[in-house]
Design a protein around this motif. Structure first.
Motif, PDB file in Angstrom:
ATOM      1  N   LYS A 171      45.937   9.679 -27.433  1.00  0.00           N
ATOM      2  CA  LYS A 171      46.667  11.178 -27.321  1.00  0.00           C
ATOM      3  C   LYS A 171      47.758  10.944 -28.477  1.00  0.00           C
ATOM      4  O   LYS A 171      48.563  10.012 -28.497  1.00  0.00           O
ATOM      5  CB  LYS A 171      47.153  11.107 -26.113  1.00  0.00           C
ATOM      6  CG  LYS A 171      45.994  11.133 -25.007  1.00  0.00           C
ATOM      7  CD  LYS A 171      45.250  12.467 -24.850  1.00  0.00           C
ATOM      8  CE  LYS A 171      44.130  12.394 -23.963  1.00  0.00           C
ATOM      9  NZ  LYS A 171      43.325  13.808 -24.084  1.00  0.00           N
TER      10      LYS A 171
ATOM     11  N   GLN B 190      44.530   8.787 -21.511  1.00  0.00           N
ATOM     12  CA  GLN B 190      45.596   9.296 -20.760  1.00  0.00           C
ATOM     13  C   GLN B 190      45.481   9.068 -19.268  1.00  0.00           C
ATOM     14  O   GLN B 190      46.766   8.660 -18.809  1.00  0.00           O
ATOM     15  CB  GLN B 190      45.537  10.921 -21.130  1.00  0.00           C
ATOM     16  CG  GLN B 190      46.708  11.680 -20.247  1.00  0.00           C
ATOM     17  CD  GLN B 190      48.105  11.265 -21.181  1.00  0.00           C
ATOM     18  OE1 GLN B 190      48.050  11.067 -22.361  1.00  0.00           O
ATOM     19  NE2 GLN B 190      49.307  11.065 -20.772  1.00  0.00           N
ATOM     20  N   ARG B 191      44.167   9.038 -18.757  1.00  0.00           N
ATOM     21  CA  ARG B 191      44.117   8.569 -17.204  1.00  0.00           C
ATOM     22  C   ARG B 191      42.840   8.256 -17.161  1.00  0.00           C
ATOM     23  O   ARG B 191      41.959   8.610 -17.875  1.00  0.00           O
ATOM     24  CB  ARG B 191      44.657   9.738 -16.327  1.00  0.00           C
ATOM     25  CG  ARG B 191      44.004  10.927 -16.576  1.00  0.00           C
ATOM     26  CD  ARG B 191      44.343  12.146 -15.610  1.00  0.00           C
ATOM     27  NE  ARG B 191      44.705  11.577 -14.371  1.00  0.00           N
ATOM     28  CZ  ARG B 191      45.676  12.108 -13.556  1.00  0.00           C
ATOM     29  NH1 ARG B 191      46.296  13.144 -13.905  1.00  0.00           N
ATOM     30  NH2 ARG B 191      45.789  11.812 -12.218  1.00  0.00           N
TER      31      ARG B 191
END
Length: 200
Positions: free
Chosen positions: A4, A37-38
């Motif tokens: 990101k 990011q997750r």
């Protein structure tokens, strides 16, 4: 390399890419870095928070009913449920709340599953000598995983990768992500160069 833009600048991404290229020049192994990011799902947080807030509110109202002198209480349950739902929805949007209301073992498991998926998606399980290696970081979950294919696992003790994982996570905690990722890449390079030197 996936990442990101908010986590690393273009310059930092180029620096990490150069570090991987440098490592791969000296080894027959293949190295990949993926920053997600997750990895975890936290859809359970909203209903859990709502239930907790509603339960606490009802317990409070019941124990303090004489002090509050509520009178007609037909409105109590709907009001509590609406209030608990609203607050539950609001607080369930915060990443720190989502993390705290998710078991650490779940965060670890989901990060590992995502790392395994990315390992095969990147084709690291299809290298000729089974020498693919993935450094995977899931930022939201505060989890890092190092996956090494069979050829590497046969020669390098899996405990060694714990040092790489600790290095990556320290970089997240201390806001030195690029520096620590580069160190992790270089450490992987040293191990690969020793056991899997470049072939003609």
């Amino acid at each position: 390399m996936n990442s990101k833009q908010t986590l690393l600048t273009d310059e930092e991404l180029k620096s990490l890419s150069a570090a991987i290229t440098q490592v791969e020049r000296g080894t027959s192994g293949e190295l990949r870095l993926i920053i997600a990011q997750r990895s975890s799902r936290t859809s359970h947080v909203f209903p859990l928070l709502t239930l907790m807030l509603a339960s606490l509110s009802l317990i409070y109202l019941w124990t303090a009913r004489h002090l509050l002198m509520l009178g007609d209480t037909t409105w109590t349950l709907p009001a509590v449920l609406i209030g608990a739902s609203s607050l539950g929805y609001l607080f369930s949007r915060f990443p720190s709340v989502q993390r705290r209301l998710t078991w650490t073992s779940d965060l670890e498991h989901q990060a590992l599953m995502r790392a395994e998926l990315e390992f095969h998606r990147e084709g690291l399980g299809a290298t000729v000598d089974k020498t693919g290696i993935l450094i995977f970081l899931s930022v939201f979950d505060h989890q890092a995983v190092v996956l090494a294919d069979k050829g590497i696992a046969a020669k390098i003790d899996q405990k060694v990768w714990a040092e790489v994982v600790a290095m990556v996570l320290e970089g997240v905690r201390k806001k030195r992500l690029r520096e620590n990722l580069e160190k992790a890449i270089q450490l992987c390079g040293e191990l690969l160069n020793k056991e899997f030197p470049i072939k003609a």
